[in-house]
Design a protein around this motif. Structure first.
Motif, PDB file in Angstrom:
ATOM      1  N   PHE A  67      -2.342   3.803   4.810  1.00  0.00           N
ATOM      2  CA  PHE A  67      -2.896   2.733   3.993  1.00  0.00           C
ATOM      3  C   PHE A  67      -2.468   1.337   4.465  1.00  0.00           C
ATOM      4  O   PHE A  67      -1.355   1.152   4.975  1.00  0.00           O
ATOM      5  N   GLY A  68      -3.357   0.378   4.240  1.00  0.00           N
ATOM      6  CA  GLY A  68      -3.022  -1.022   4.415  1.00  0.00           C
ATOM      7  C   GLY A  68      -2.350  -1.565   3.171  1.00  0.00           C
ATOM      8  O   GLY A  68      -2.178  -0.844   2.177  1.00  0.00           O
ATOM      9  N   PRO A  69      -1.991  -2.864   3.191  1.00  0.00           N
ATOM     10  CA  PRO A  69      -1.274  -3.464   2.064  1.00  0.00           C
ATOM     11  C   PRO A  69      -2.162  -3.758   0.858  1.00  0.00           C
ATOM     12  O   PRO A  69      -1.655  -3.998  -0.233  1.00  0.00           O
ATOM     13  N   PHE A 110     -11.327   4.763   5.024  1.00  0.00           N
ATOM     14  CA  PHE A 110     -11.553   4.989   3.595  1.00  0.00           C
ATOM     15  C   PHE A 110     -11.282   3.698   2.830  1.00  0.00           C
ATOM     16  O   PHE A 110     -10.376   2.944   3.169  1.00  0.00           O
ATOM     17  N   LEU A 135      -7.734  -0.998  -1.523  1.00  0.00           N
ATOM     18  CA  LEU A 135      -6.941  -0.435  -0.442  1.00  0.00           C
ATOM     19  C   LEU A 135      -7.841   0.167   0.622  1.00  0.00           C
ATOM     20  O   LEU A 135      -8.835   0.819   0.304  1.00  0.00           O
ATOM     21  N   GLY A 191       0.819  -1.189   0.000  1.00  0.00           N
ATOM     22  CA  GLY A 191       0.000   0.000   0.000  1.00  0.00           C
ATOM     23  C   GLY A 191       0.863   1.252   0.000  1.00  0.00           C
ATOM     24  O   GLY A 191       2.046   1.210   0.321  1.00  0.00           O
ATOM     25  N   PRO A 192       0.281   2.390  -0.367  1.00  0.00           N
ATOM     26  CA  PRO A 192       1.028   3.649  -0.353  1.00  0.00           C
ATOM     27  C   PRO A 192       1.531   3.992   1.053  1.00  0.00           C
ATOM     28  O   PRO A 192       0.806   3.826   2.035  1.00  0.00           O
ATOM     29  N   GLN A 238      -7.606   0.441  -6.793  1.00  0.00           N
ATOM     30  CA  GLN A 238      -6.442   0.780  -7.600  1.00  0.00           C
ATOM     31  C   GLN A 238      -6.292  -0.204  -8.743  1.00  0.00           C
ATOM     32  O   GLN A 238      -6.010  -1.386  -8.524  1.00  0.00           O
ATOM     33  N   TYR A 245     -10.390   2.528  -1.185  1.00  0.00           N
ATOM     34  CA  TYR A 245      -9.984   2.961  -2.511  1.00  0.00           C
ATOM     35  C   TYR A 245      -9.825   1.728  -3.405  1.00  0.00           C
ATOM     36  O   TYR A 245      -9.535   0.629  -2.927  1.00  0.00           O
ATOM     37  N   PHE A 260      -5.948  11.124  -6.450  1.00  0.00           N
ATOM     38  CA  PHE A 260      -4.585  10.740  -6.774  1.00  0.00           C
ATOM     39  C   PHE A 260      -4.268  10.941  -8.246  1.00  0.00           C
ATOM     40  O   PHE A 260      -5.142  10.818  -9.117  1.00  0.00           O
ATOM     41  N   PRO A 294      -4.760   5.215  -6.763  1.00  0.00           N
ATOM     42  CA  PRO A 294      -5.986   4.786  -6.092  1.00  0.00           C
ATOM     43  C   PRO A 294      -7.144   5.725  -6.404  1.00  0.00           C
ATOM     44  O   PRO A 294      -6.965   6.934  -6.522  1.00  0.00           O
TER      45      PRO A 294
END
Lengths: 112, 116
Positions: free
Chosen positions: B107-109, B33, B91, A43-44, B37, B35, A102, B43
């Motif tokens: 953010f998570g992975p 949140f 995400l 993730g970012p 991607q 998202y 983004f 995202p």
């Protein structure tokens, strides 16, 4: 409509070769411009937040700057471990100051 | 300290199946949140919760997408009757307070969903 455009799409550098990534934005009521780093399969990862034109922030080899229309991420003497995709995002009035808009990112590859 | 966690990390679904994706935010983070991607893209916002209240769902692409956060902590994103165009990385991010400018989103992975 809020919009973020990043350039270049991809950048290849030699180790030690400094450069800059560009983020151009159109947003109503800017409440923060954010830079994130994203490694493949992850993730970012948050890097910086900038709020007003003229603001600058630094972290190790990275420095982010902001004008009224764009932001730059300057990378000084990059190392191979700086290779990643760098994402720029904005938060503004049209998103209720909640969601981030983004750009598509710049894929940076630093070669030894 | 624990960051945002998501499960499963990878999910393969046959077209038409329902899927559920889980997000555990950072403890104490009020805002959450989701998202989406796509490959090679940034995202894109799907939905936003403040505690248990879903305050913005403007990014959900269709009524097949549904998100909940019943106790103001863990959240689940559900996709019904999956289609190939749903293939993406999903995400989850959390922040202390979404509307206060000084709080970043962490953010998570992500969960990589592949619909075959």
């Amino acid at each position: 409509e809020d919009q973020v455009t990043q350039s270049p799409e991809a950048l290849r550098l030699q180790e030690g070769e400094s450069s800059s990534l560009n983020c151009s934005y159109t947003v109503s009521g800017l409440r923060g411009l954010f830079w994130y780093r994203q490694d493949p399969g992850k993730g970012p990862e948050f890097l910086f937040t900038l709020y007003s034109a003229g603001e600058e922030k630094e972290k190790e080899r990275l420095k982010a700057t902001l004008t009224k229309k764009e932001s730059f991420l300057h990378i000084t003497a990059p190392k191979p471990e700086d290779s990643a995709t760098y994402l720029c995002a904005v938060r503004g009035r049209s998103g209720g100051y909640n969601k981030l808009i983004f750009g598509a990112g710049t894929r940076l590859a630093v070669h030894p | 300290g624990a960051g945002v966690s998501q499960s499963p990390r990878y999910k393969v679904a046959k077209r038409g199946q329902d899927v559920a994706l889980r997000c555990d935010p950072i403890s104490g983070h009020v805002s959450l949140f989701w998202y989406q991607q796509a490959l090679g893209q940034g995202p894109e916002f799907l939905t936003y919760f403040q505690n248990e209240a879903q305050l913005d769902k403007s990014g959900l692409p269709s009524d097949r997408f549904f998100a909940e956060r019943p106790e103001g902590s863990v959240s689940t994103l559900k996709i019904q009757r999956t289609q190939q165009e749903d293939s993406a990385v999903y995400l989850c991010a959390s922040s202390l307070v979404g509307t206060v400018p000084s709080y970043e989103q962490y953010f998570g992975p992500g969960t990589r969903l592949t619909v075959t």
